[in-house]
Design a protein around this motif. Structure first.
Motif, PDB file in Angstrom:
ATOM      1  N   GLU A 188       0.830  -1.208   0.000  1.00 27.18           N
ATOM      2  CA  GLU A 188       0.000   0.000   0.000  1.00 27.18           C
ATOM      3  C   GLU A 188       0.864   1.257   0.000  1.00 27.18           C
ATOM      4  N   GLY A 189       1.986   1.200   0.716  1.00 29.80           N
ATOM      5  CA  GLY A 189       2.884   2.348   0.737  1.00 29.80           C
ATOM      6  C   GLY A 189       3.480   2.641  -0.628  1.00 29.80           C
ATOM      7  N   LEU A 190       3.787   1.603  -1.384  1.00 27.93           N
ATOM      8  CA  LEU A 190       4.327   1.808  -2.726  1.00 27.93           C
ATOM      9  C   LEU A 190       3.334   2.543  -3.610  1.00 27.93           C
ATOM     10  N   GLY A 191       2.051   2.254  -3.426  1.00 30.88           N
ATOM     11  CA  GLY A 191       1.048   2.965  -4.212  1.00 30.88           C
ATOM     12  C   GLY A 191       1.042   4.453  -3.935  1.00 30.88           C
ATOM     13  N   GLN A 192       1.348   4.835  -2.696  1.00 28.17           N
ATOM     14  CA  GLN A 192       1.347   6.246  -2.324  1.00 28.17           C
ATOM     15  C   GLN A 192       2.516   7.019  -2.927  1.00 28.17           C
ATOM     16  N   THR A 193       3.523   6.311  -3.440  1.00 29.32           N
ATOM     17  CA  THR A 193       4.664   7.010  -4.032  1.00 29.32           C
ATOM     18  C   THR A 193       4.336   7.599  -5.400  1.00 29.32           C
ATOM     19  N   ASN A 194       3.277   7.087  -6.041  1.00 29.77           N
ATOM     20  CA  ASN A 194       2.847   7.607  -7.353  1.00 29.77           C
ATOM     21  C   ASN A 194       3.954   7.548  -8.402  1.00 29.77           C
ATOM     22  N   ARG A 195       4.661   6.448  -8.454  1.00 29.40           N
ATOM     23  CA  ARG A 195       5.742   6.303  -9.428  1.00 29.40           C
ATOM     24  C   ARG A 195       5.473   5.104 -10.344  1.00 29.40           C
ATOM     25  N   PRO A 196       5.825   5.226 -11.630  1.00 30.32           N
ATOM     26  CA  PRO A 196       5.602   4.114 -12.569  1.00 30.32           C
ATOM     27  C   PRO A 196       6.304   2.831 -12.132  1.00 30.32           C
ATOM     28  N   GLU A 197       7.512   2.969 -11.569  1.00 33.81           N
ATOM     29  CA  GLU A 197       8.244   1.778 -11.128  1.00 33.81           C
ATOM     30  C   GLU A 197       7.487   1.048 -10.026  1.00 33.81           C
ATOM     31  N   ALA A 198       6.844   1.816  -9.153  1.00 38.21           N
ATOM     32  CA  ALA A 198       6.054   1.208  -8.085  1.00 38.21           C
ATOM     33  C   ALA A 198       4.855   0.467  -8.657  1.00 38.21           C
ATOM     34  N   ALA A 199       4.213   1.049  -9.671  1.00 37.83           N
ATOM     35  CA  ALA A 199       3.061   0.395 -10.299  1.00 37.83           C
ATOM     36  C   ALA A 199       3.474  -0.927 -10.938  1.00 37.83           C
ATOM     37  N   ARG A 200       4.625  -0.939 -11.588  1.00 33.63           N
ATOM     38  CA  ARG A 200       5.086  -2.178 -12.223  1.00 33.63           C
ATOM     39  C   ARG A 200       5.425  -3.237 -11.175  1.00 33.63           C
ATOM     40  N   PHE A 201       5.996  -2.807 -10.063  1.00 33.61           N
ATOM     41  CA  PHE A 201       6.309  -3.744  -8.978  1.00 33.61           C
ATOM     42  C   PHE A 201       5.023  -4.327  -8.393  1.00 33.61           C
TER      43      PHE A 201
END
Length: 310
Positions: A188-201
């Motif tokens: 859930e924290g990765l989603g809050q970063t709003n970064r394409p790399e996070a979305a792919r992860f």
């Protein structure tokens, strides 16, 4: 003796008015017995979390955990780059290698509020290290099924362990519920970063990137739901594409909770009030995704109410 007790009762009354959590833990702690004055003062006026986390020698784990909950990103709150670097380093170590799962959870929560790109990388590592094992400890769930016998004897079959706790060696890593909790919070924290790399992860966890690249932990439904929630917060076209693939995969499994959460994320990111039909959303992706403006708190509350009413 009377004065410390009076101060303690005054602190209890003040903490009750302020809604302070953990008051009883503080009043019964060793820290209060050894340093009554500063401890009671910090119950009412909490100490600067940056000072707590950078203290040398390190503070009590409870103090550090509480400081992480209060922490704001230094660089965006009047801090210097040096302070930012030091705090990111402290949180990264705590989130990825600390022996305490509680501190890992709190560090992951703090990193989720940071805009620093290093926070995203730390959250990815925290997810991958959520098992809690040391680097030199093998994964007991991936032990070989066959071991060679000594003195030239025939190989012997060995049953792979079904639990991460070997009574002969002691526990290796965290219990499953802690592993799941850390992975969920990191996702859930990765989603809050709003970064394409996070979305792919997150796509590799939620099931939107194919089974051949699925991350460890993606077999846990709670973790996958957390990854879907994270994708729903990640305002990037990659998140919409991943959620569309998840929707297509889940449509065959008839998991209503997963389908509903995935659909909610798609509507939230695009602003399109379309049905939870995979083919319809694939057309949206093929036509080119445009992320809708960030909704107001009222829009979010209304959207959530409509979702749960369904």
């Amino acid at each position: 003796m009377v004065r410390p007790m009076l101060l303690a009762w005054l602190a209890v009354a003040a903490a009750a008015q302020l809604g302070c959590a953990g008051t009883w833990d503080t009043l019964t702690s060793k820290r209060l017995r050894e340093h009554p004055g500063p401890t009671l003062k910090h119950m009412i006026v909490p100490e600067d979390p940056v000072a707590v986390l950078l203290a040398d020698p390190p503070r009590d784990p409870d103090e550090r955990a509480a400081a992480m909950r209060r922490l704001k990103e230094p660089l965006h709150n009047g801090g210097t780059q040096d302070t930012q670097d030091a705090i990111v380093g402290v949180l990264e170590r705590a989130a990825t290698t600390d022996p305490s799962p509680v501190l890992r959870l709190e560090a992951v929560g703090a990193l989720s509020r940071f805009e620093d790109v290093r926070a995203m990388n730390a959250l990815m590592t925290a997810y991958q290290n959520a098992h809690g094992r040391r680097p030199d400890e093998p994964d007991p769930l991936k032990a070989p099924d066959v071991v060679a016998a000594g003195a030239g004897g025939p190989p012997q079959a060995r049953k792979a362990p079904t639990d991460q706790f070997d009574l002969r060696r002691g526990p290796t890593g965290y219990p499953p519920e802690w592993v799941s909790a850390i992975r969920c919070r990191a996702a859930e924290g990765l989603g809050q970063t709003n970064r394409p790399e996070a979305a792919r992860f997150l796509a590799t966890i939620a099931g939107g990137a194919g089974r051949d690249v699925a991350k460890e932990g993606s077999e846990d439904r709670d973790v996958r739901l957390a990854a879907v929630r994270g994708l729903g917060k990640c305002r990037q076209p990659e998140a919409v594409a991943a959620l569309t693939e998840v929707l297509a995969a889940e449509a065959q499994k008839k998991d209503t909770a997963m389908i509903g959460r995935t659909h909610q994320g798609l509507v939230h990111l695009t602003g399109k009030k379309l049905p939870p039909d995979p083919a319809t959303w694939k057309e949206v992706v093929q036509a080119g995704v445009t992320i809708a403006p960030e909704p107001t708190w009222f829009d979010t509350a209304l959207e959530t109410a409509i979702f749960w009413e369904k």
